[in-house]
Motif scaffolding. Structure first.
Motif, PDB file in Angstrom:
ATOM      1  N   SER A   7       2.664  -2.477   9.094  1.00 48.16           N
ATOM      2  CA  SER A   7       3.138  -2.055   7.765  1.00 48.16           C
ATOM      3  C   SER A   7       2.918  -3.156   6.733  1.00 48.16           C
ATOM      4  N   ASN A   8       3.046  -4.414   7.142  1.00 43.08           N
ATOM      5  CA  ASN A   8       2.747  -5.526   6.227  1.00 43.08           C
ATOM      6  C   ASN A   8       1.271  -5.528   5.851  1.00 43.08           C
ATOM      7  N   ILE A  11       0.662  -2.781   3.314  1.00 41.32           N
ATOM      8  CA  ILE A  11       1.138  -3.164   1.975  1.00 41.32           C
ATOM      9  C   ILE A  11       0.156  -4.128   1.319  1.00 41.32           C
ATOM     10  N   ILE A  12      -0.330  -5.090   2.068  1.00 37.79           N
ATOM     11  CA  ILE A  12      -1.302  -6.051   1.534  1.00 37.79           C
ATOM     12  C   ILE A  12      -2.582  -5.337   1.132  1.00 37.79           C
ATOM     13  N   GLN A  14      -2.876  -2.176   0.239  1.00 41.72           N
ATOM     14  CA  GLN A  14      -2.596  -1.355  -0.944  1.00 41.72           C
ATOM     15  C   GLN A  14      -2.584  -2.206  -2.206  1.00 41.72           C
ATOM     16  N   ARG A  15      -2.013  -3.396  -2.121  1.00 43.54           N
ATOM     17  CA  ARG A  15      -2.013  -4.303  -3.280  1.00 43.54           C
ATOM     18  C   ARG A  15      -3.427  -4.724  -3.648  1.00 43.54           C
ATOM     19  N   LYS A  18      -5.113  -1.812  -5.362  1.00 43.32           N
ATOM     20  CA  LYS A  18      -4.576  -1.676  -6.722  1.00 43.32           C
ATOM     21  C   LYS A  18      -5.203  -2.716  -7.648  1.00 43.32           C
TER      22      LYS A  18
END
Length: 71
Positions: A7-8, A11-12, A14-15, A18
């Motif tokens: 999950s980390n 998130i990384i 996805q950032r 973005k």
């Protein structure tokens, strides 16, 4: 812990996506065009630039203090 690590990583990722989308949406111009616009701006504002024309002594807060003599 493997699930938490995954999950980390998500998130990384996805950032990063973005940020890449943001950078891809920035309007870009050619360096030659940017240089020409910068040159024109500098030439148009040269008469107002205190580094080029100086500051009148009456407006300069950093002017040396006047000495006073009593003799």
């Amino acid at each position: 812990m493997s699930n938490n690590n995954a999950s980390n990583n998500l998130i990384i990722a996805q950032r990063a996506v973005k940020q890449l989308r943001l950078e891809a949406s920035v309007r870009r111009i050619k360096v030659s065009q940017a240089a020409a616009e910068l040159r024109n701006f500098c030439l148009q504002n040269a008469s107002k630039d205190p580094l080029l024309v100086g500051v009148p002594s009456s407006d300069n807060p950093f002017r040396p203090p006047k000495s006073c003599s009593l003799f």
